[in-house]
Enzyme design. Structure first.
Site, PDB file in Angstrom:
ATOM      1  N   HIS A  22       0.829  -1.210   0.000  1.00 16.07           N
ATOM      2  CA  HIS A  22       0.000   0.000   0.000  1.00 16.07           C
ATOM      3  C   HIS A  22       0.864   1.262   0.000  1.00 16.07           C
ATOM      4  O   HIS A  22       0.577   2.244   0.678  1.00 16.07           O
ATOM      5  CB  HIS A  22      -0.956  -0.020   1.194  1.00 16.07           C
ATOM      6  CG  HIS A  22      -1.888  -1.195   1.158  1.00 16.07           C
ATOM      7  ND1 HIS A  22      -3.162  -1.130   0.625  1.00 16.07           N
ATOM      8  CD2 HIS A  22      -1.713  -2.487   1.536  1.00 16.07           C
ATOM      9  CE1 HIS A  22      -3.728  -2.316   0.686  1.00 16.07           C
ATOM     10  NE2 HIS A  22      -2.861  -3.159   1.244  1.00 16.07           N
ATOM     11  N   ASP A  28      -6.610  -1.069  -3.296  1.00 20.08           N
ATOM     12  CA  ASP A  28      -6.948  -2.048  -2.256  1.00 20.08           C
ATOM     13  C   ASP A  28      -7.852  -3.120  -2.864  1.00 20.08           C
ATOM     14  O   ASP A  28      -8.868  -2.797  -3.496  1.00 20.08           O
ATOM     15  CB  ASP A  28      -7.729  -1.400  -1.112  1.00 20.08           C
ATOM     16  CG  ASP A  28      -6.911  -0.416  -0.312  1.00 20.08           C
ATOM     17  OD1 ASP A  28      -5.691  -0.335  -0.525  1.00 20.08           O
ATOM     18  OD2 ASP A  28      -7.509   0.292   0.528  1.00 20.08           O
ATOM     19  N   HIS A  32      -7.747  -7.134   1.446  1.00 25.11           N
ATOM     20  CA  HIS A  32      -7.114  -6.189   2.374  1.00 25.11           C
ATOM     21  C   HIS A  32      -7.831  -6.179   3.720  1.00 25.11           C
ATOM     22  O   HIS A  32      -7.197  -6.029   4.779  1.00 25.11           O
ATOM     23  CB  HIS A  32      -7.135  -4.795   1.737  1.00 25.11           C
ATOM     24  CG  HIS A  32      -6.511  -3.707   2.543  1.00 25.11           C
ATOM     25  ND1 HIS A  32      -5.389  -3.889   3.328  1.00 25.11           N
ATOM     26  CD2 HIS A  32      -6.858  -2.389   2.699  1.00 25.11           C
ATOM     27  CE1 HIS A  32      -5.059  -2.748   3.907  1.00 25.11           C
ATOM     28  NE2 HIS A  32      -5.936  -1.834   3.556  1.00 25.11           N
TER      29      HIS A  32
END
Length: 228
Positions: A22, A28, A32
């Protein structure tokens, strides 16, 4: 990034690169936040590329840690609201929020970014949006370790946007920049032409997220590709 080989010593240049999934502008995946969610390599590449709506919410992001609600977003979308929906229905399923907070990148103030109420994620999810992007660290509030919370504020971050959107199998792109330049690309030539973006992540097996080389353009306007 560290040097491994150099032209003077080895005849060629090679660097070693170490970073988190990240880091910088990144996407994402559902994995996640959800152990049974899809990883990046399980998501159709077409989901990272397509027409987008840029929502100007700068006027709602003037204060540190400003919360932006659905009524505000709905008003900012105005006529564009009817264009948002499932791609299979010929609608736009990528929504990018232009808060202007990317101007604070590299400063402590970047962590005091505006964030979005849970209803924003719910409404966009229900309308068929597949990817939301923000020019902030997160669409949810960021609470730093040891941060003193003000009276009436939630003691811990709730990750409502992540929970709702990733929980529905959708995607989130964070740390975007230059959304204003993309919105203005082409000037009068741009007019009402469609905005397109590519938010293609690195190909990493079983990843919960990955950095992207983000860029966008207006359909039919040449020489106006913008790095995001």
């Amino acid at each position: 990034m560290s040097s491994v080989c150099t032209v003077p010593a080895d005849g060629y240049t090679v660097h070693a690169l170490s970073m988190g999934t990240h880091t910088g502008t990144h996407v994402d995946a559902p994995y996640h936040f959800f152990a049974d969610g899809k990883t990046l390599d399980e998501i159709d590449l077409a989901c990272f590329l397509g027409r987008a709506v840029i929502v100007d919410v700068r006027h709602l992001a003037l204060e540190r840690k400003a919360e932006i609600g659905w009524t505000d977003v709905e008003s900012a979308l105005a006529a564009k609201l009817s264009e948002i929906g499932p791609r299979a229905e010929g609608k736009i399923d990528i929504v990018l929020f232009w808060t202007g907070w990317d101007a604070h990148w590299g400063t402590e103030n970047y962590f005091a970014h505006p964030y979005f109420a849970k209803q924003v994620a719910e409404e966009l999810r229900d309308s068929g949006v597949g990817l939301i992007g923000v020019d902030t660290l997160s669409p949810d509030e960021t609470v730093l370790p040891g941060e003193v919370r003000g009276e009436g504020m939630r003691p811990e971050p709730q990750f409502d946007m992540h929970g709702v959107f990733l929980g529905a199998g959708r995607l989130i792109c964070e740390n975007l920049t230059n959304l204003g330049r993309l919105a203005a690309a082409g000037g009068d030539r741009g007019g009402d032409s469609d905005v397109w973006v590519s938010l293609m992540p690195l190909s990493i097996k079983s990843a919960d997220g990955a950095p992207v080389r983000a860029y966008g353009w207006r359909n039919g306007v040449t020489g106006q590709t913008r790095c995001l």
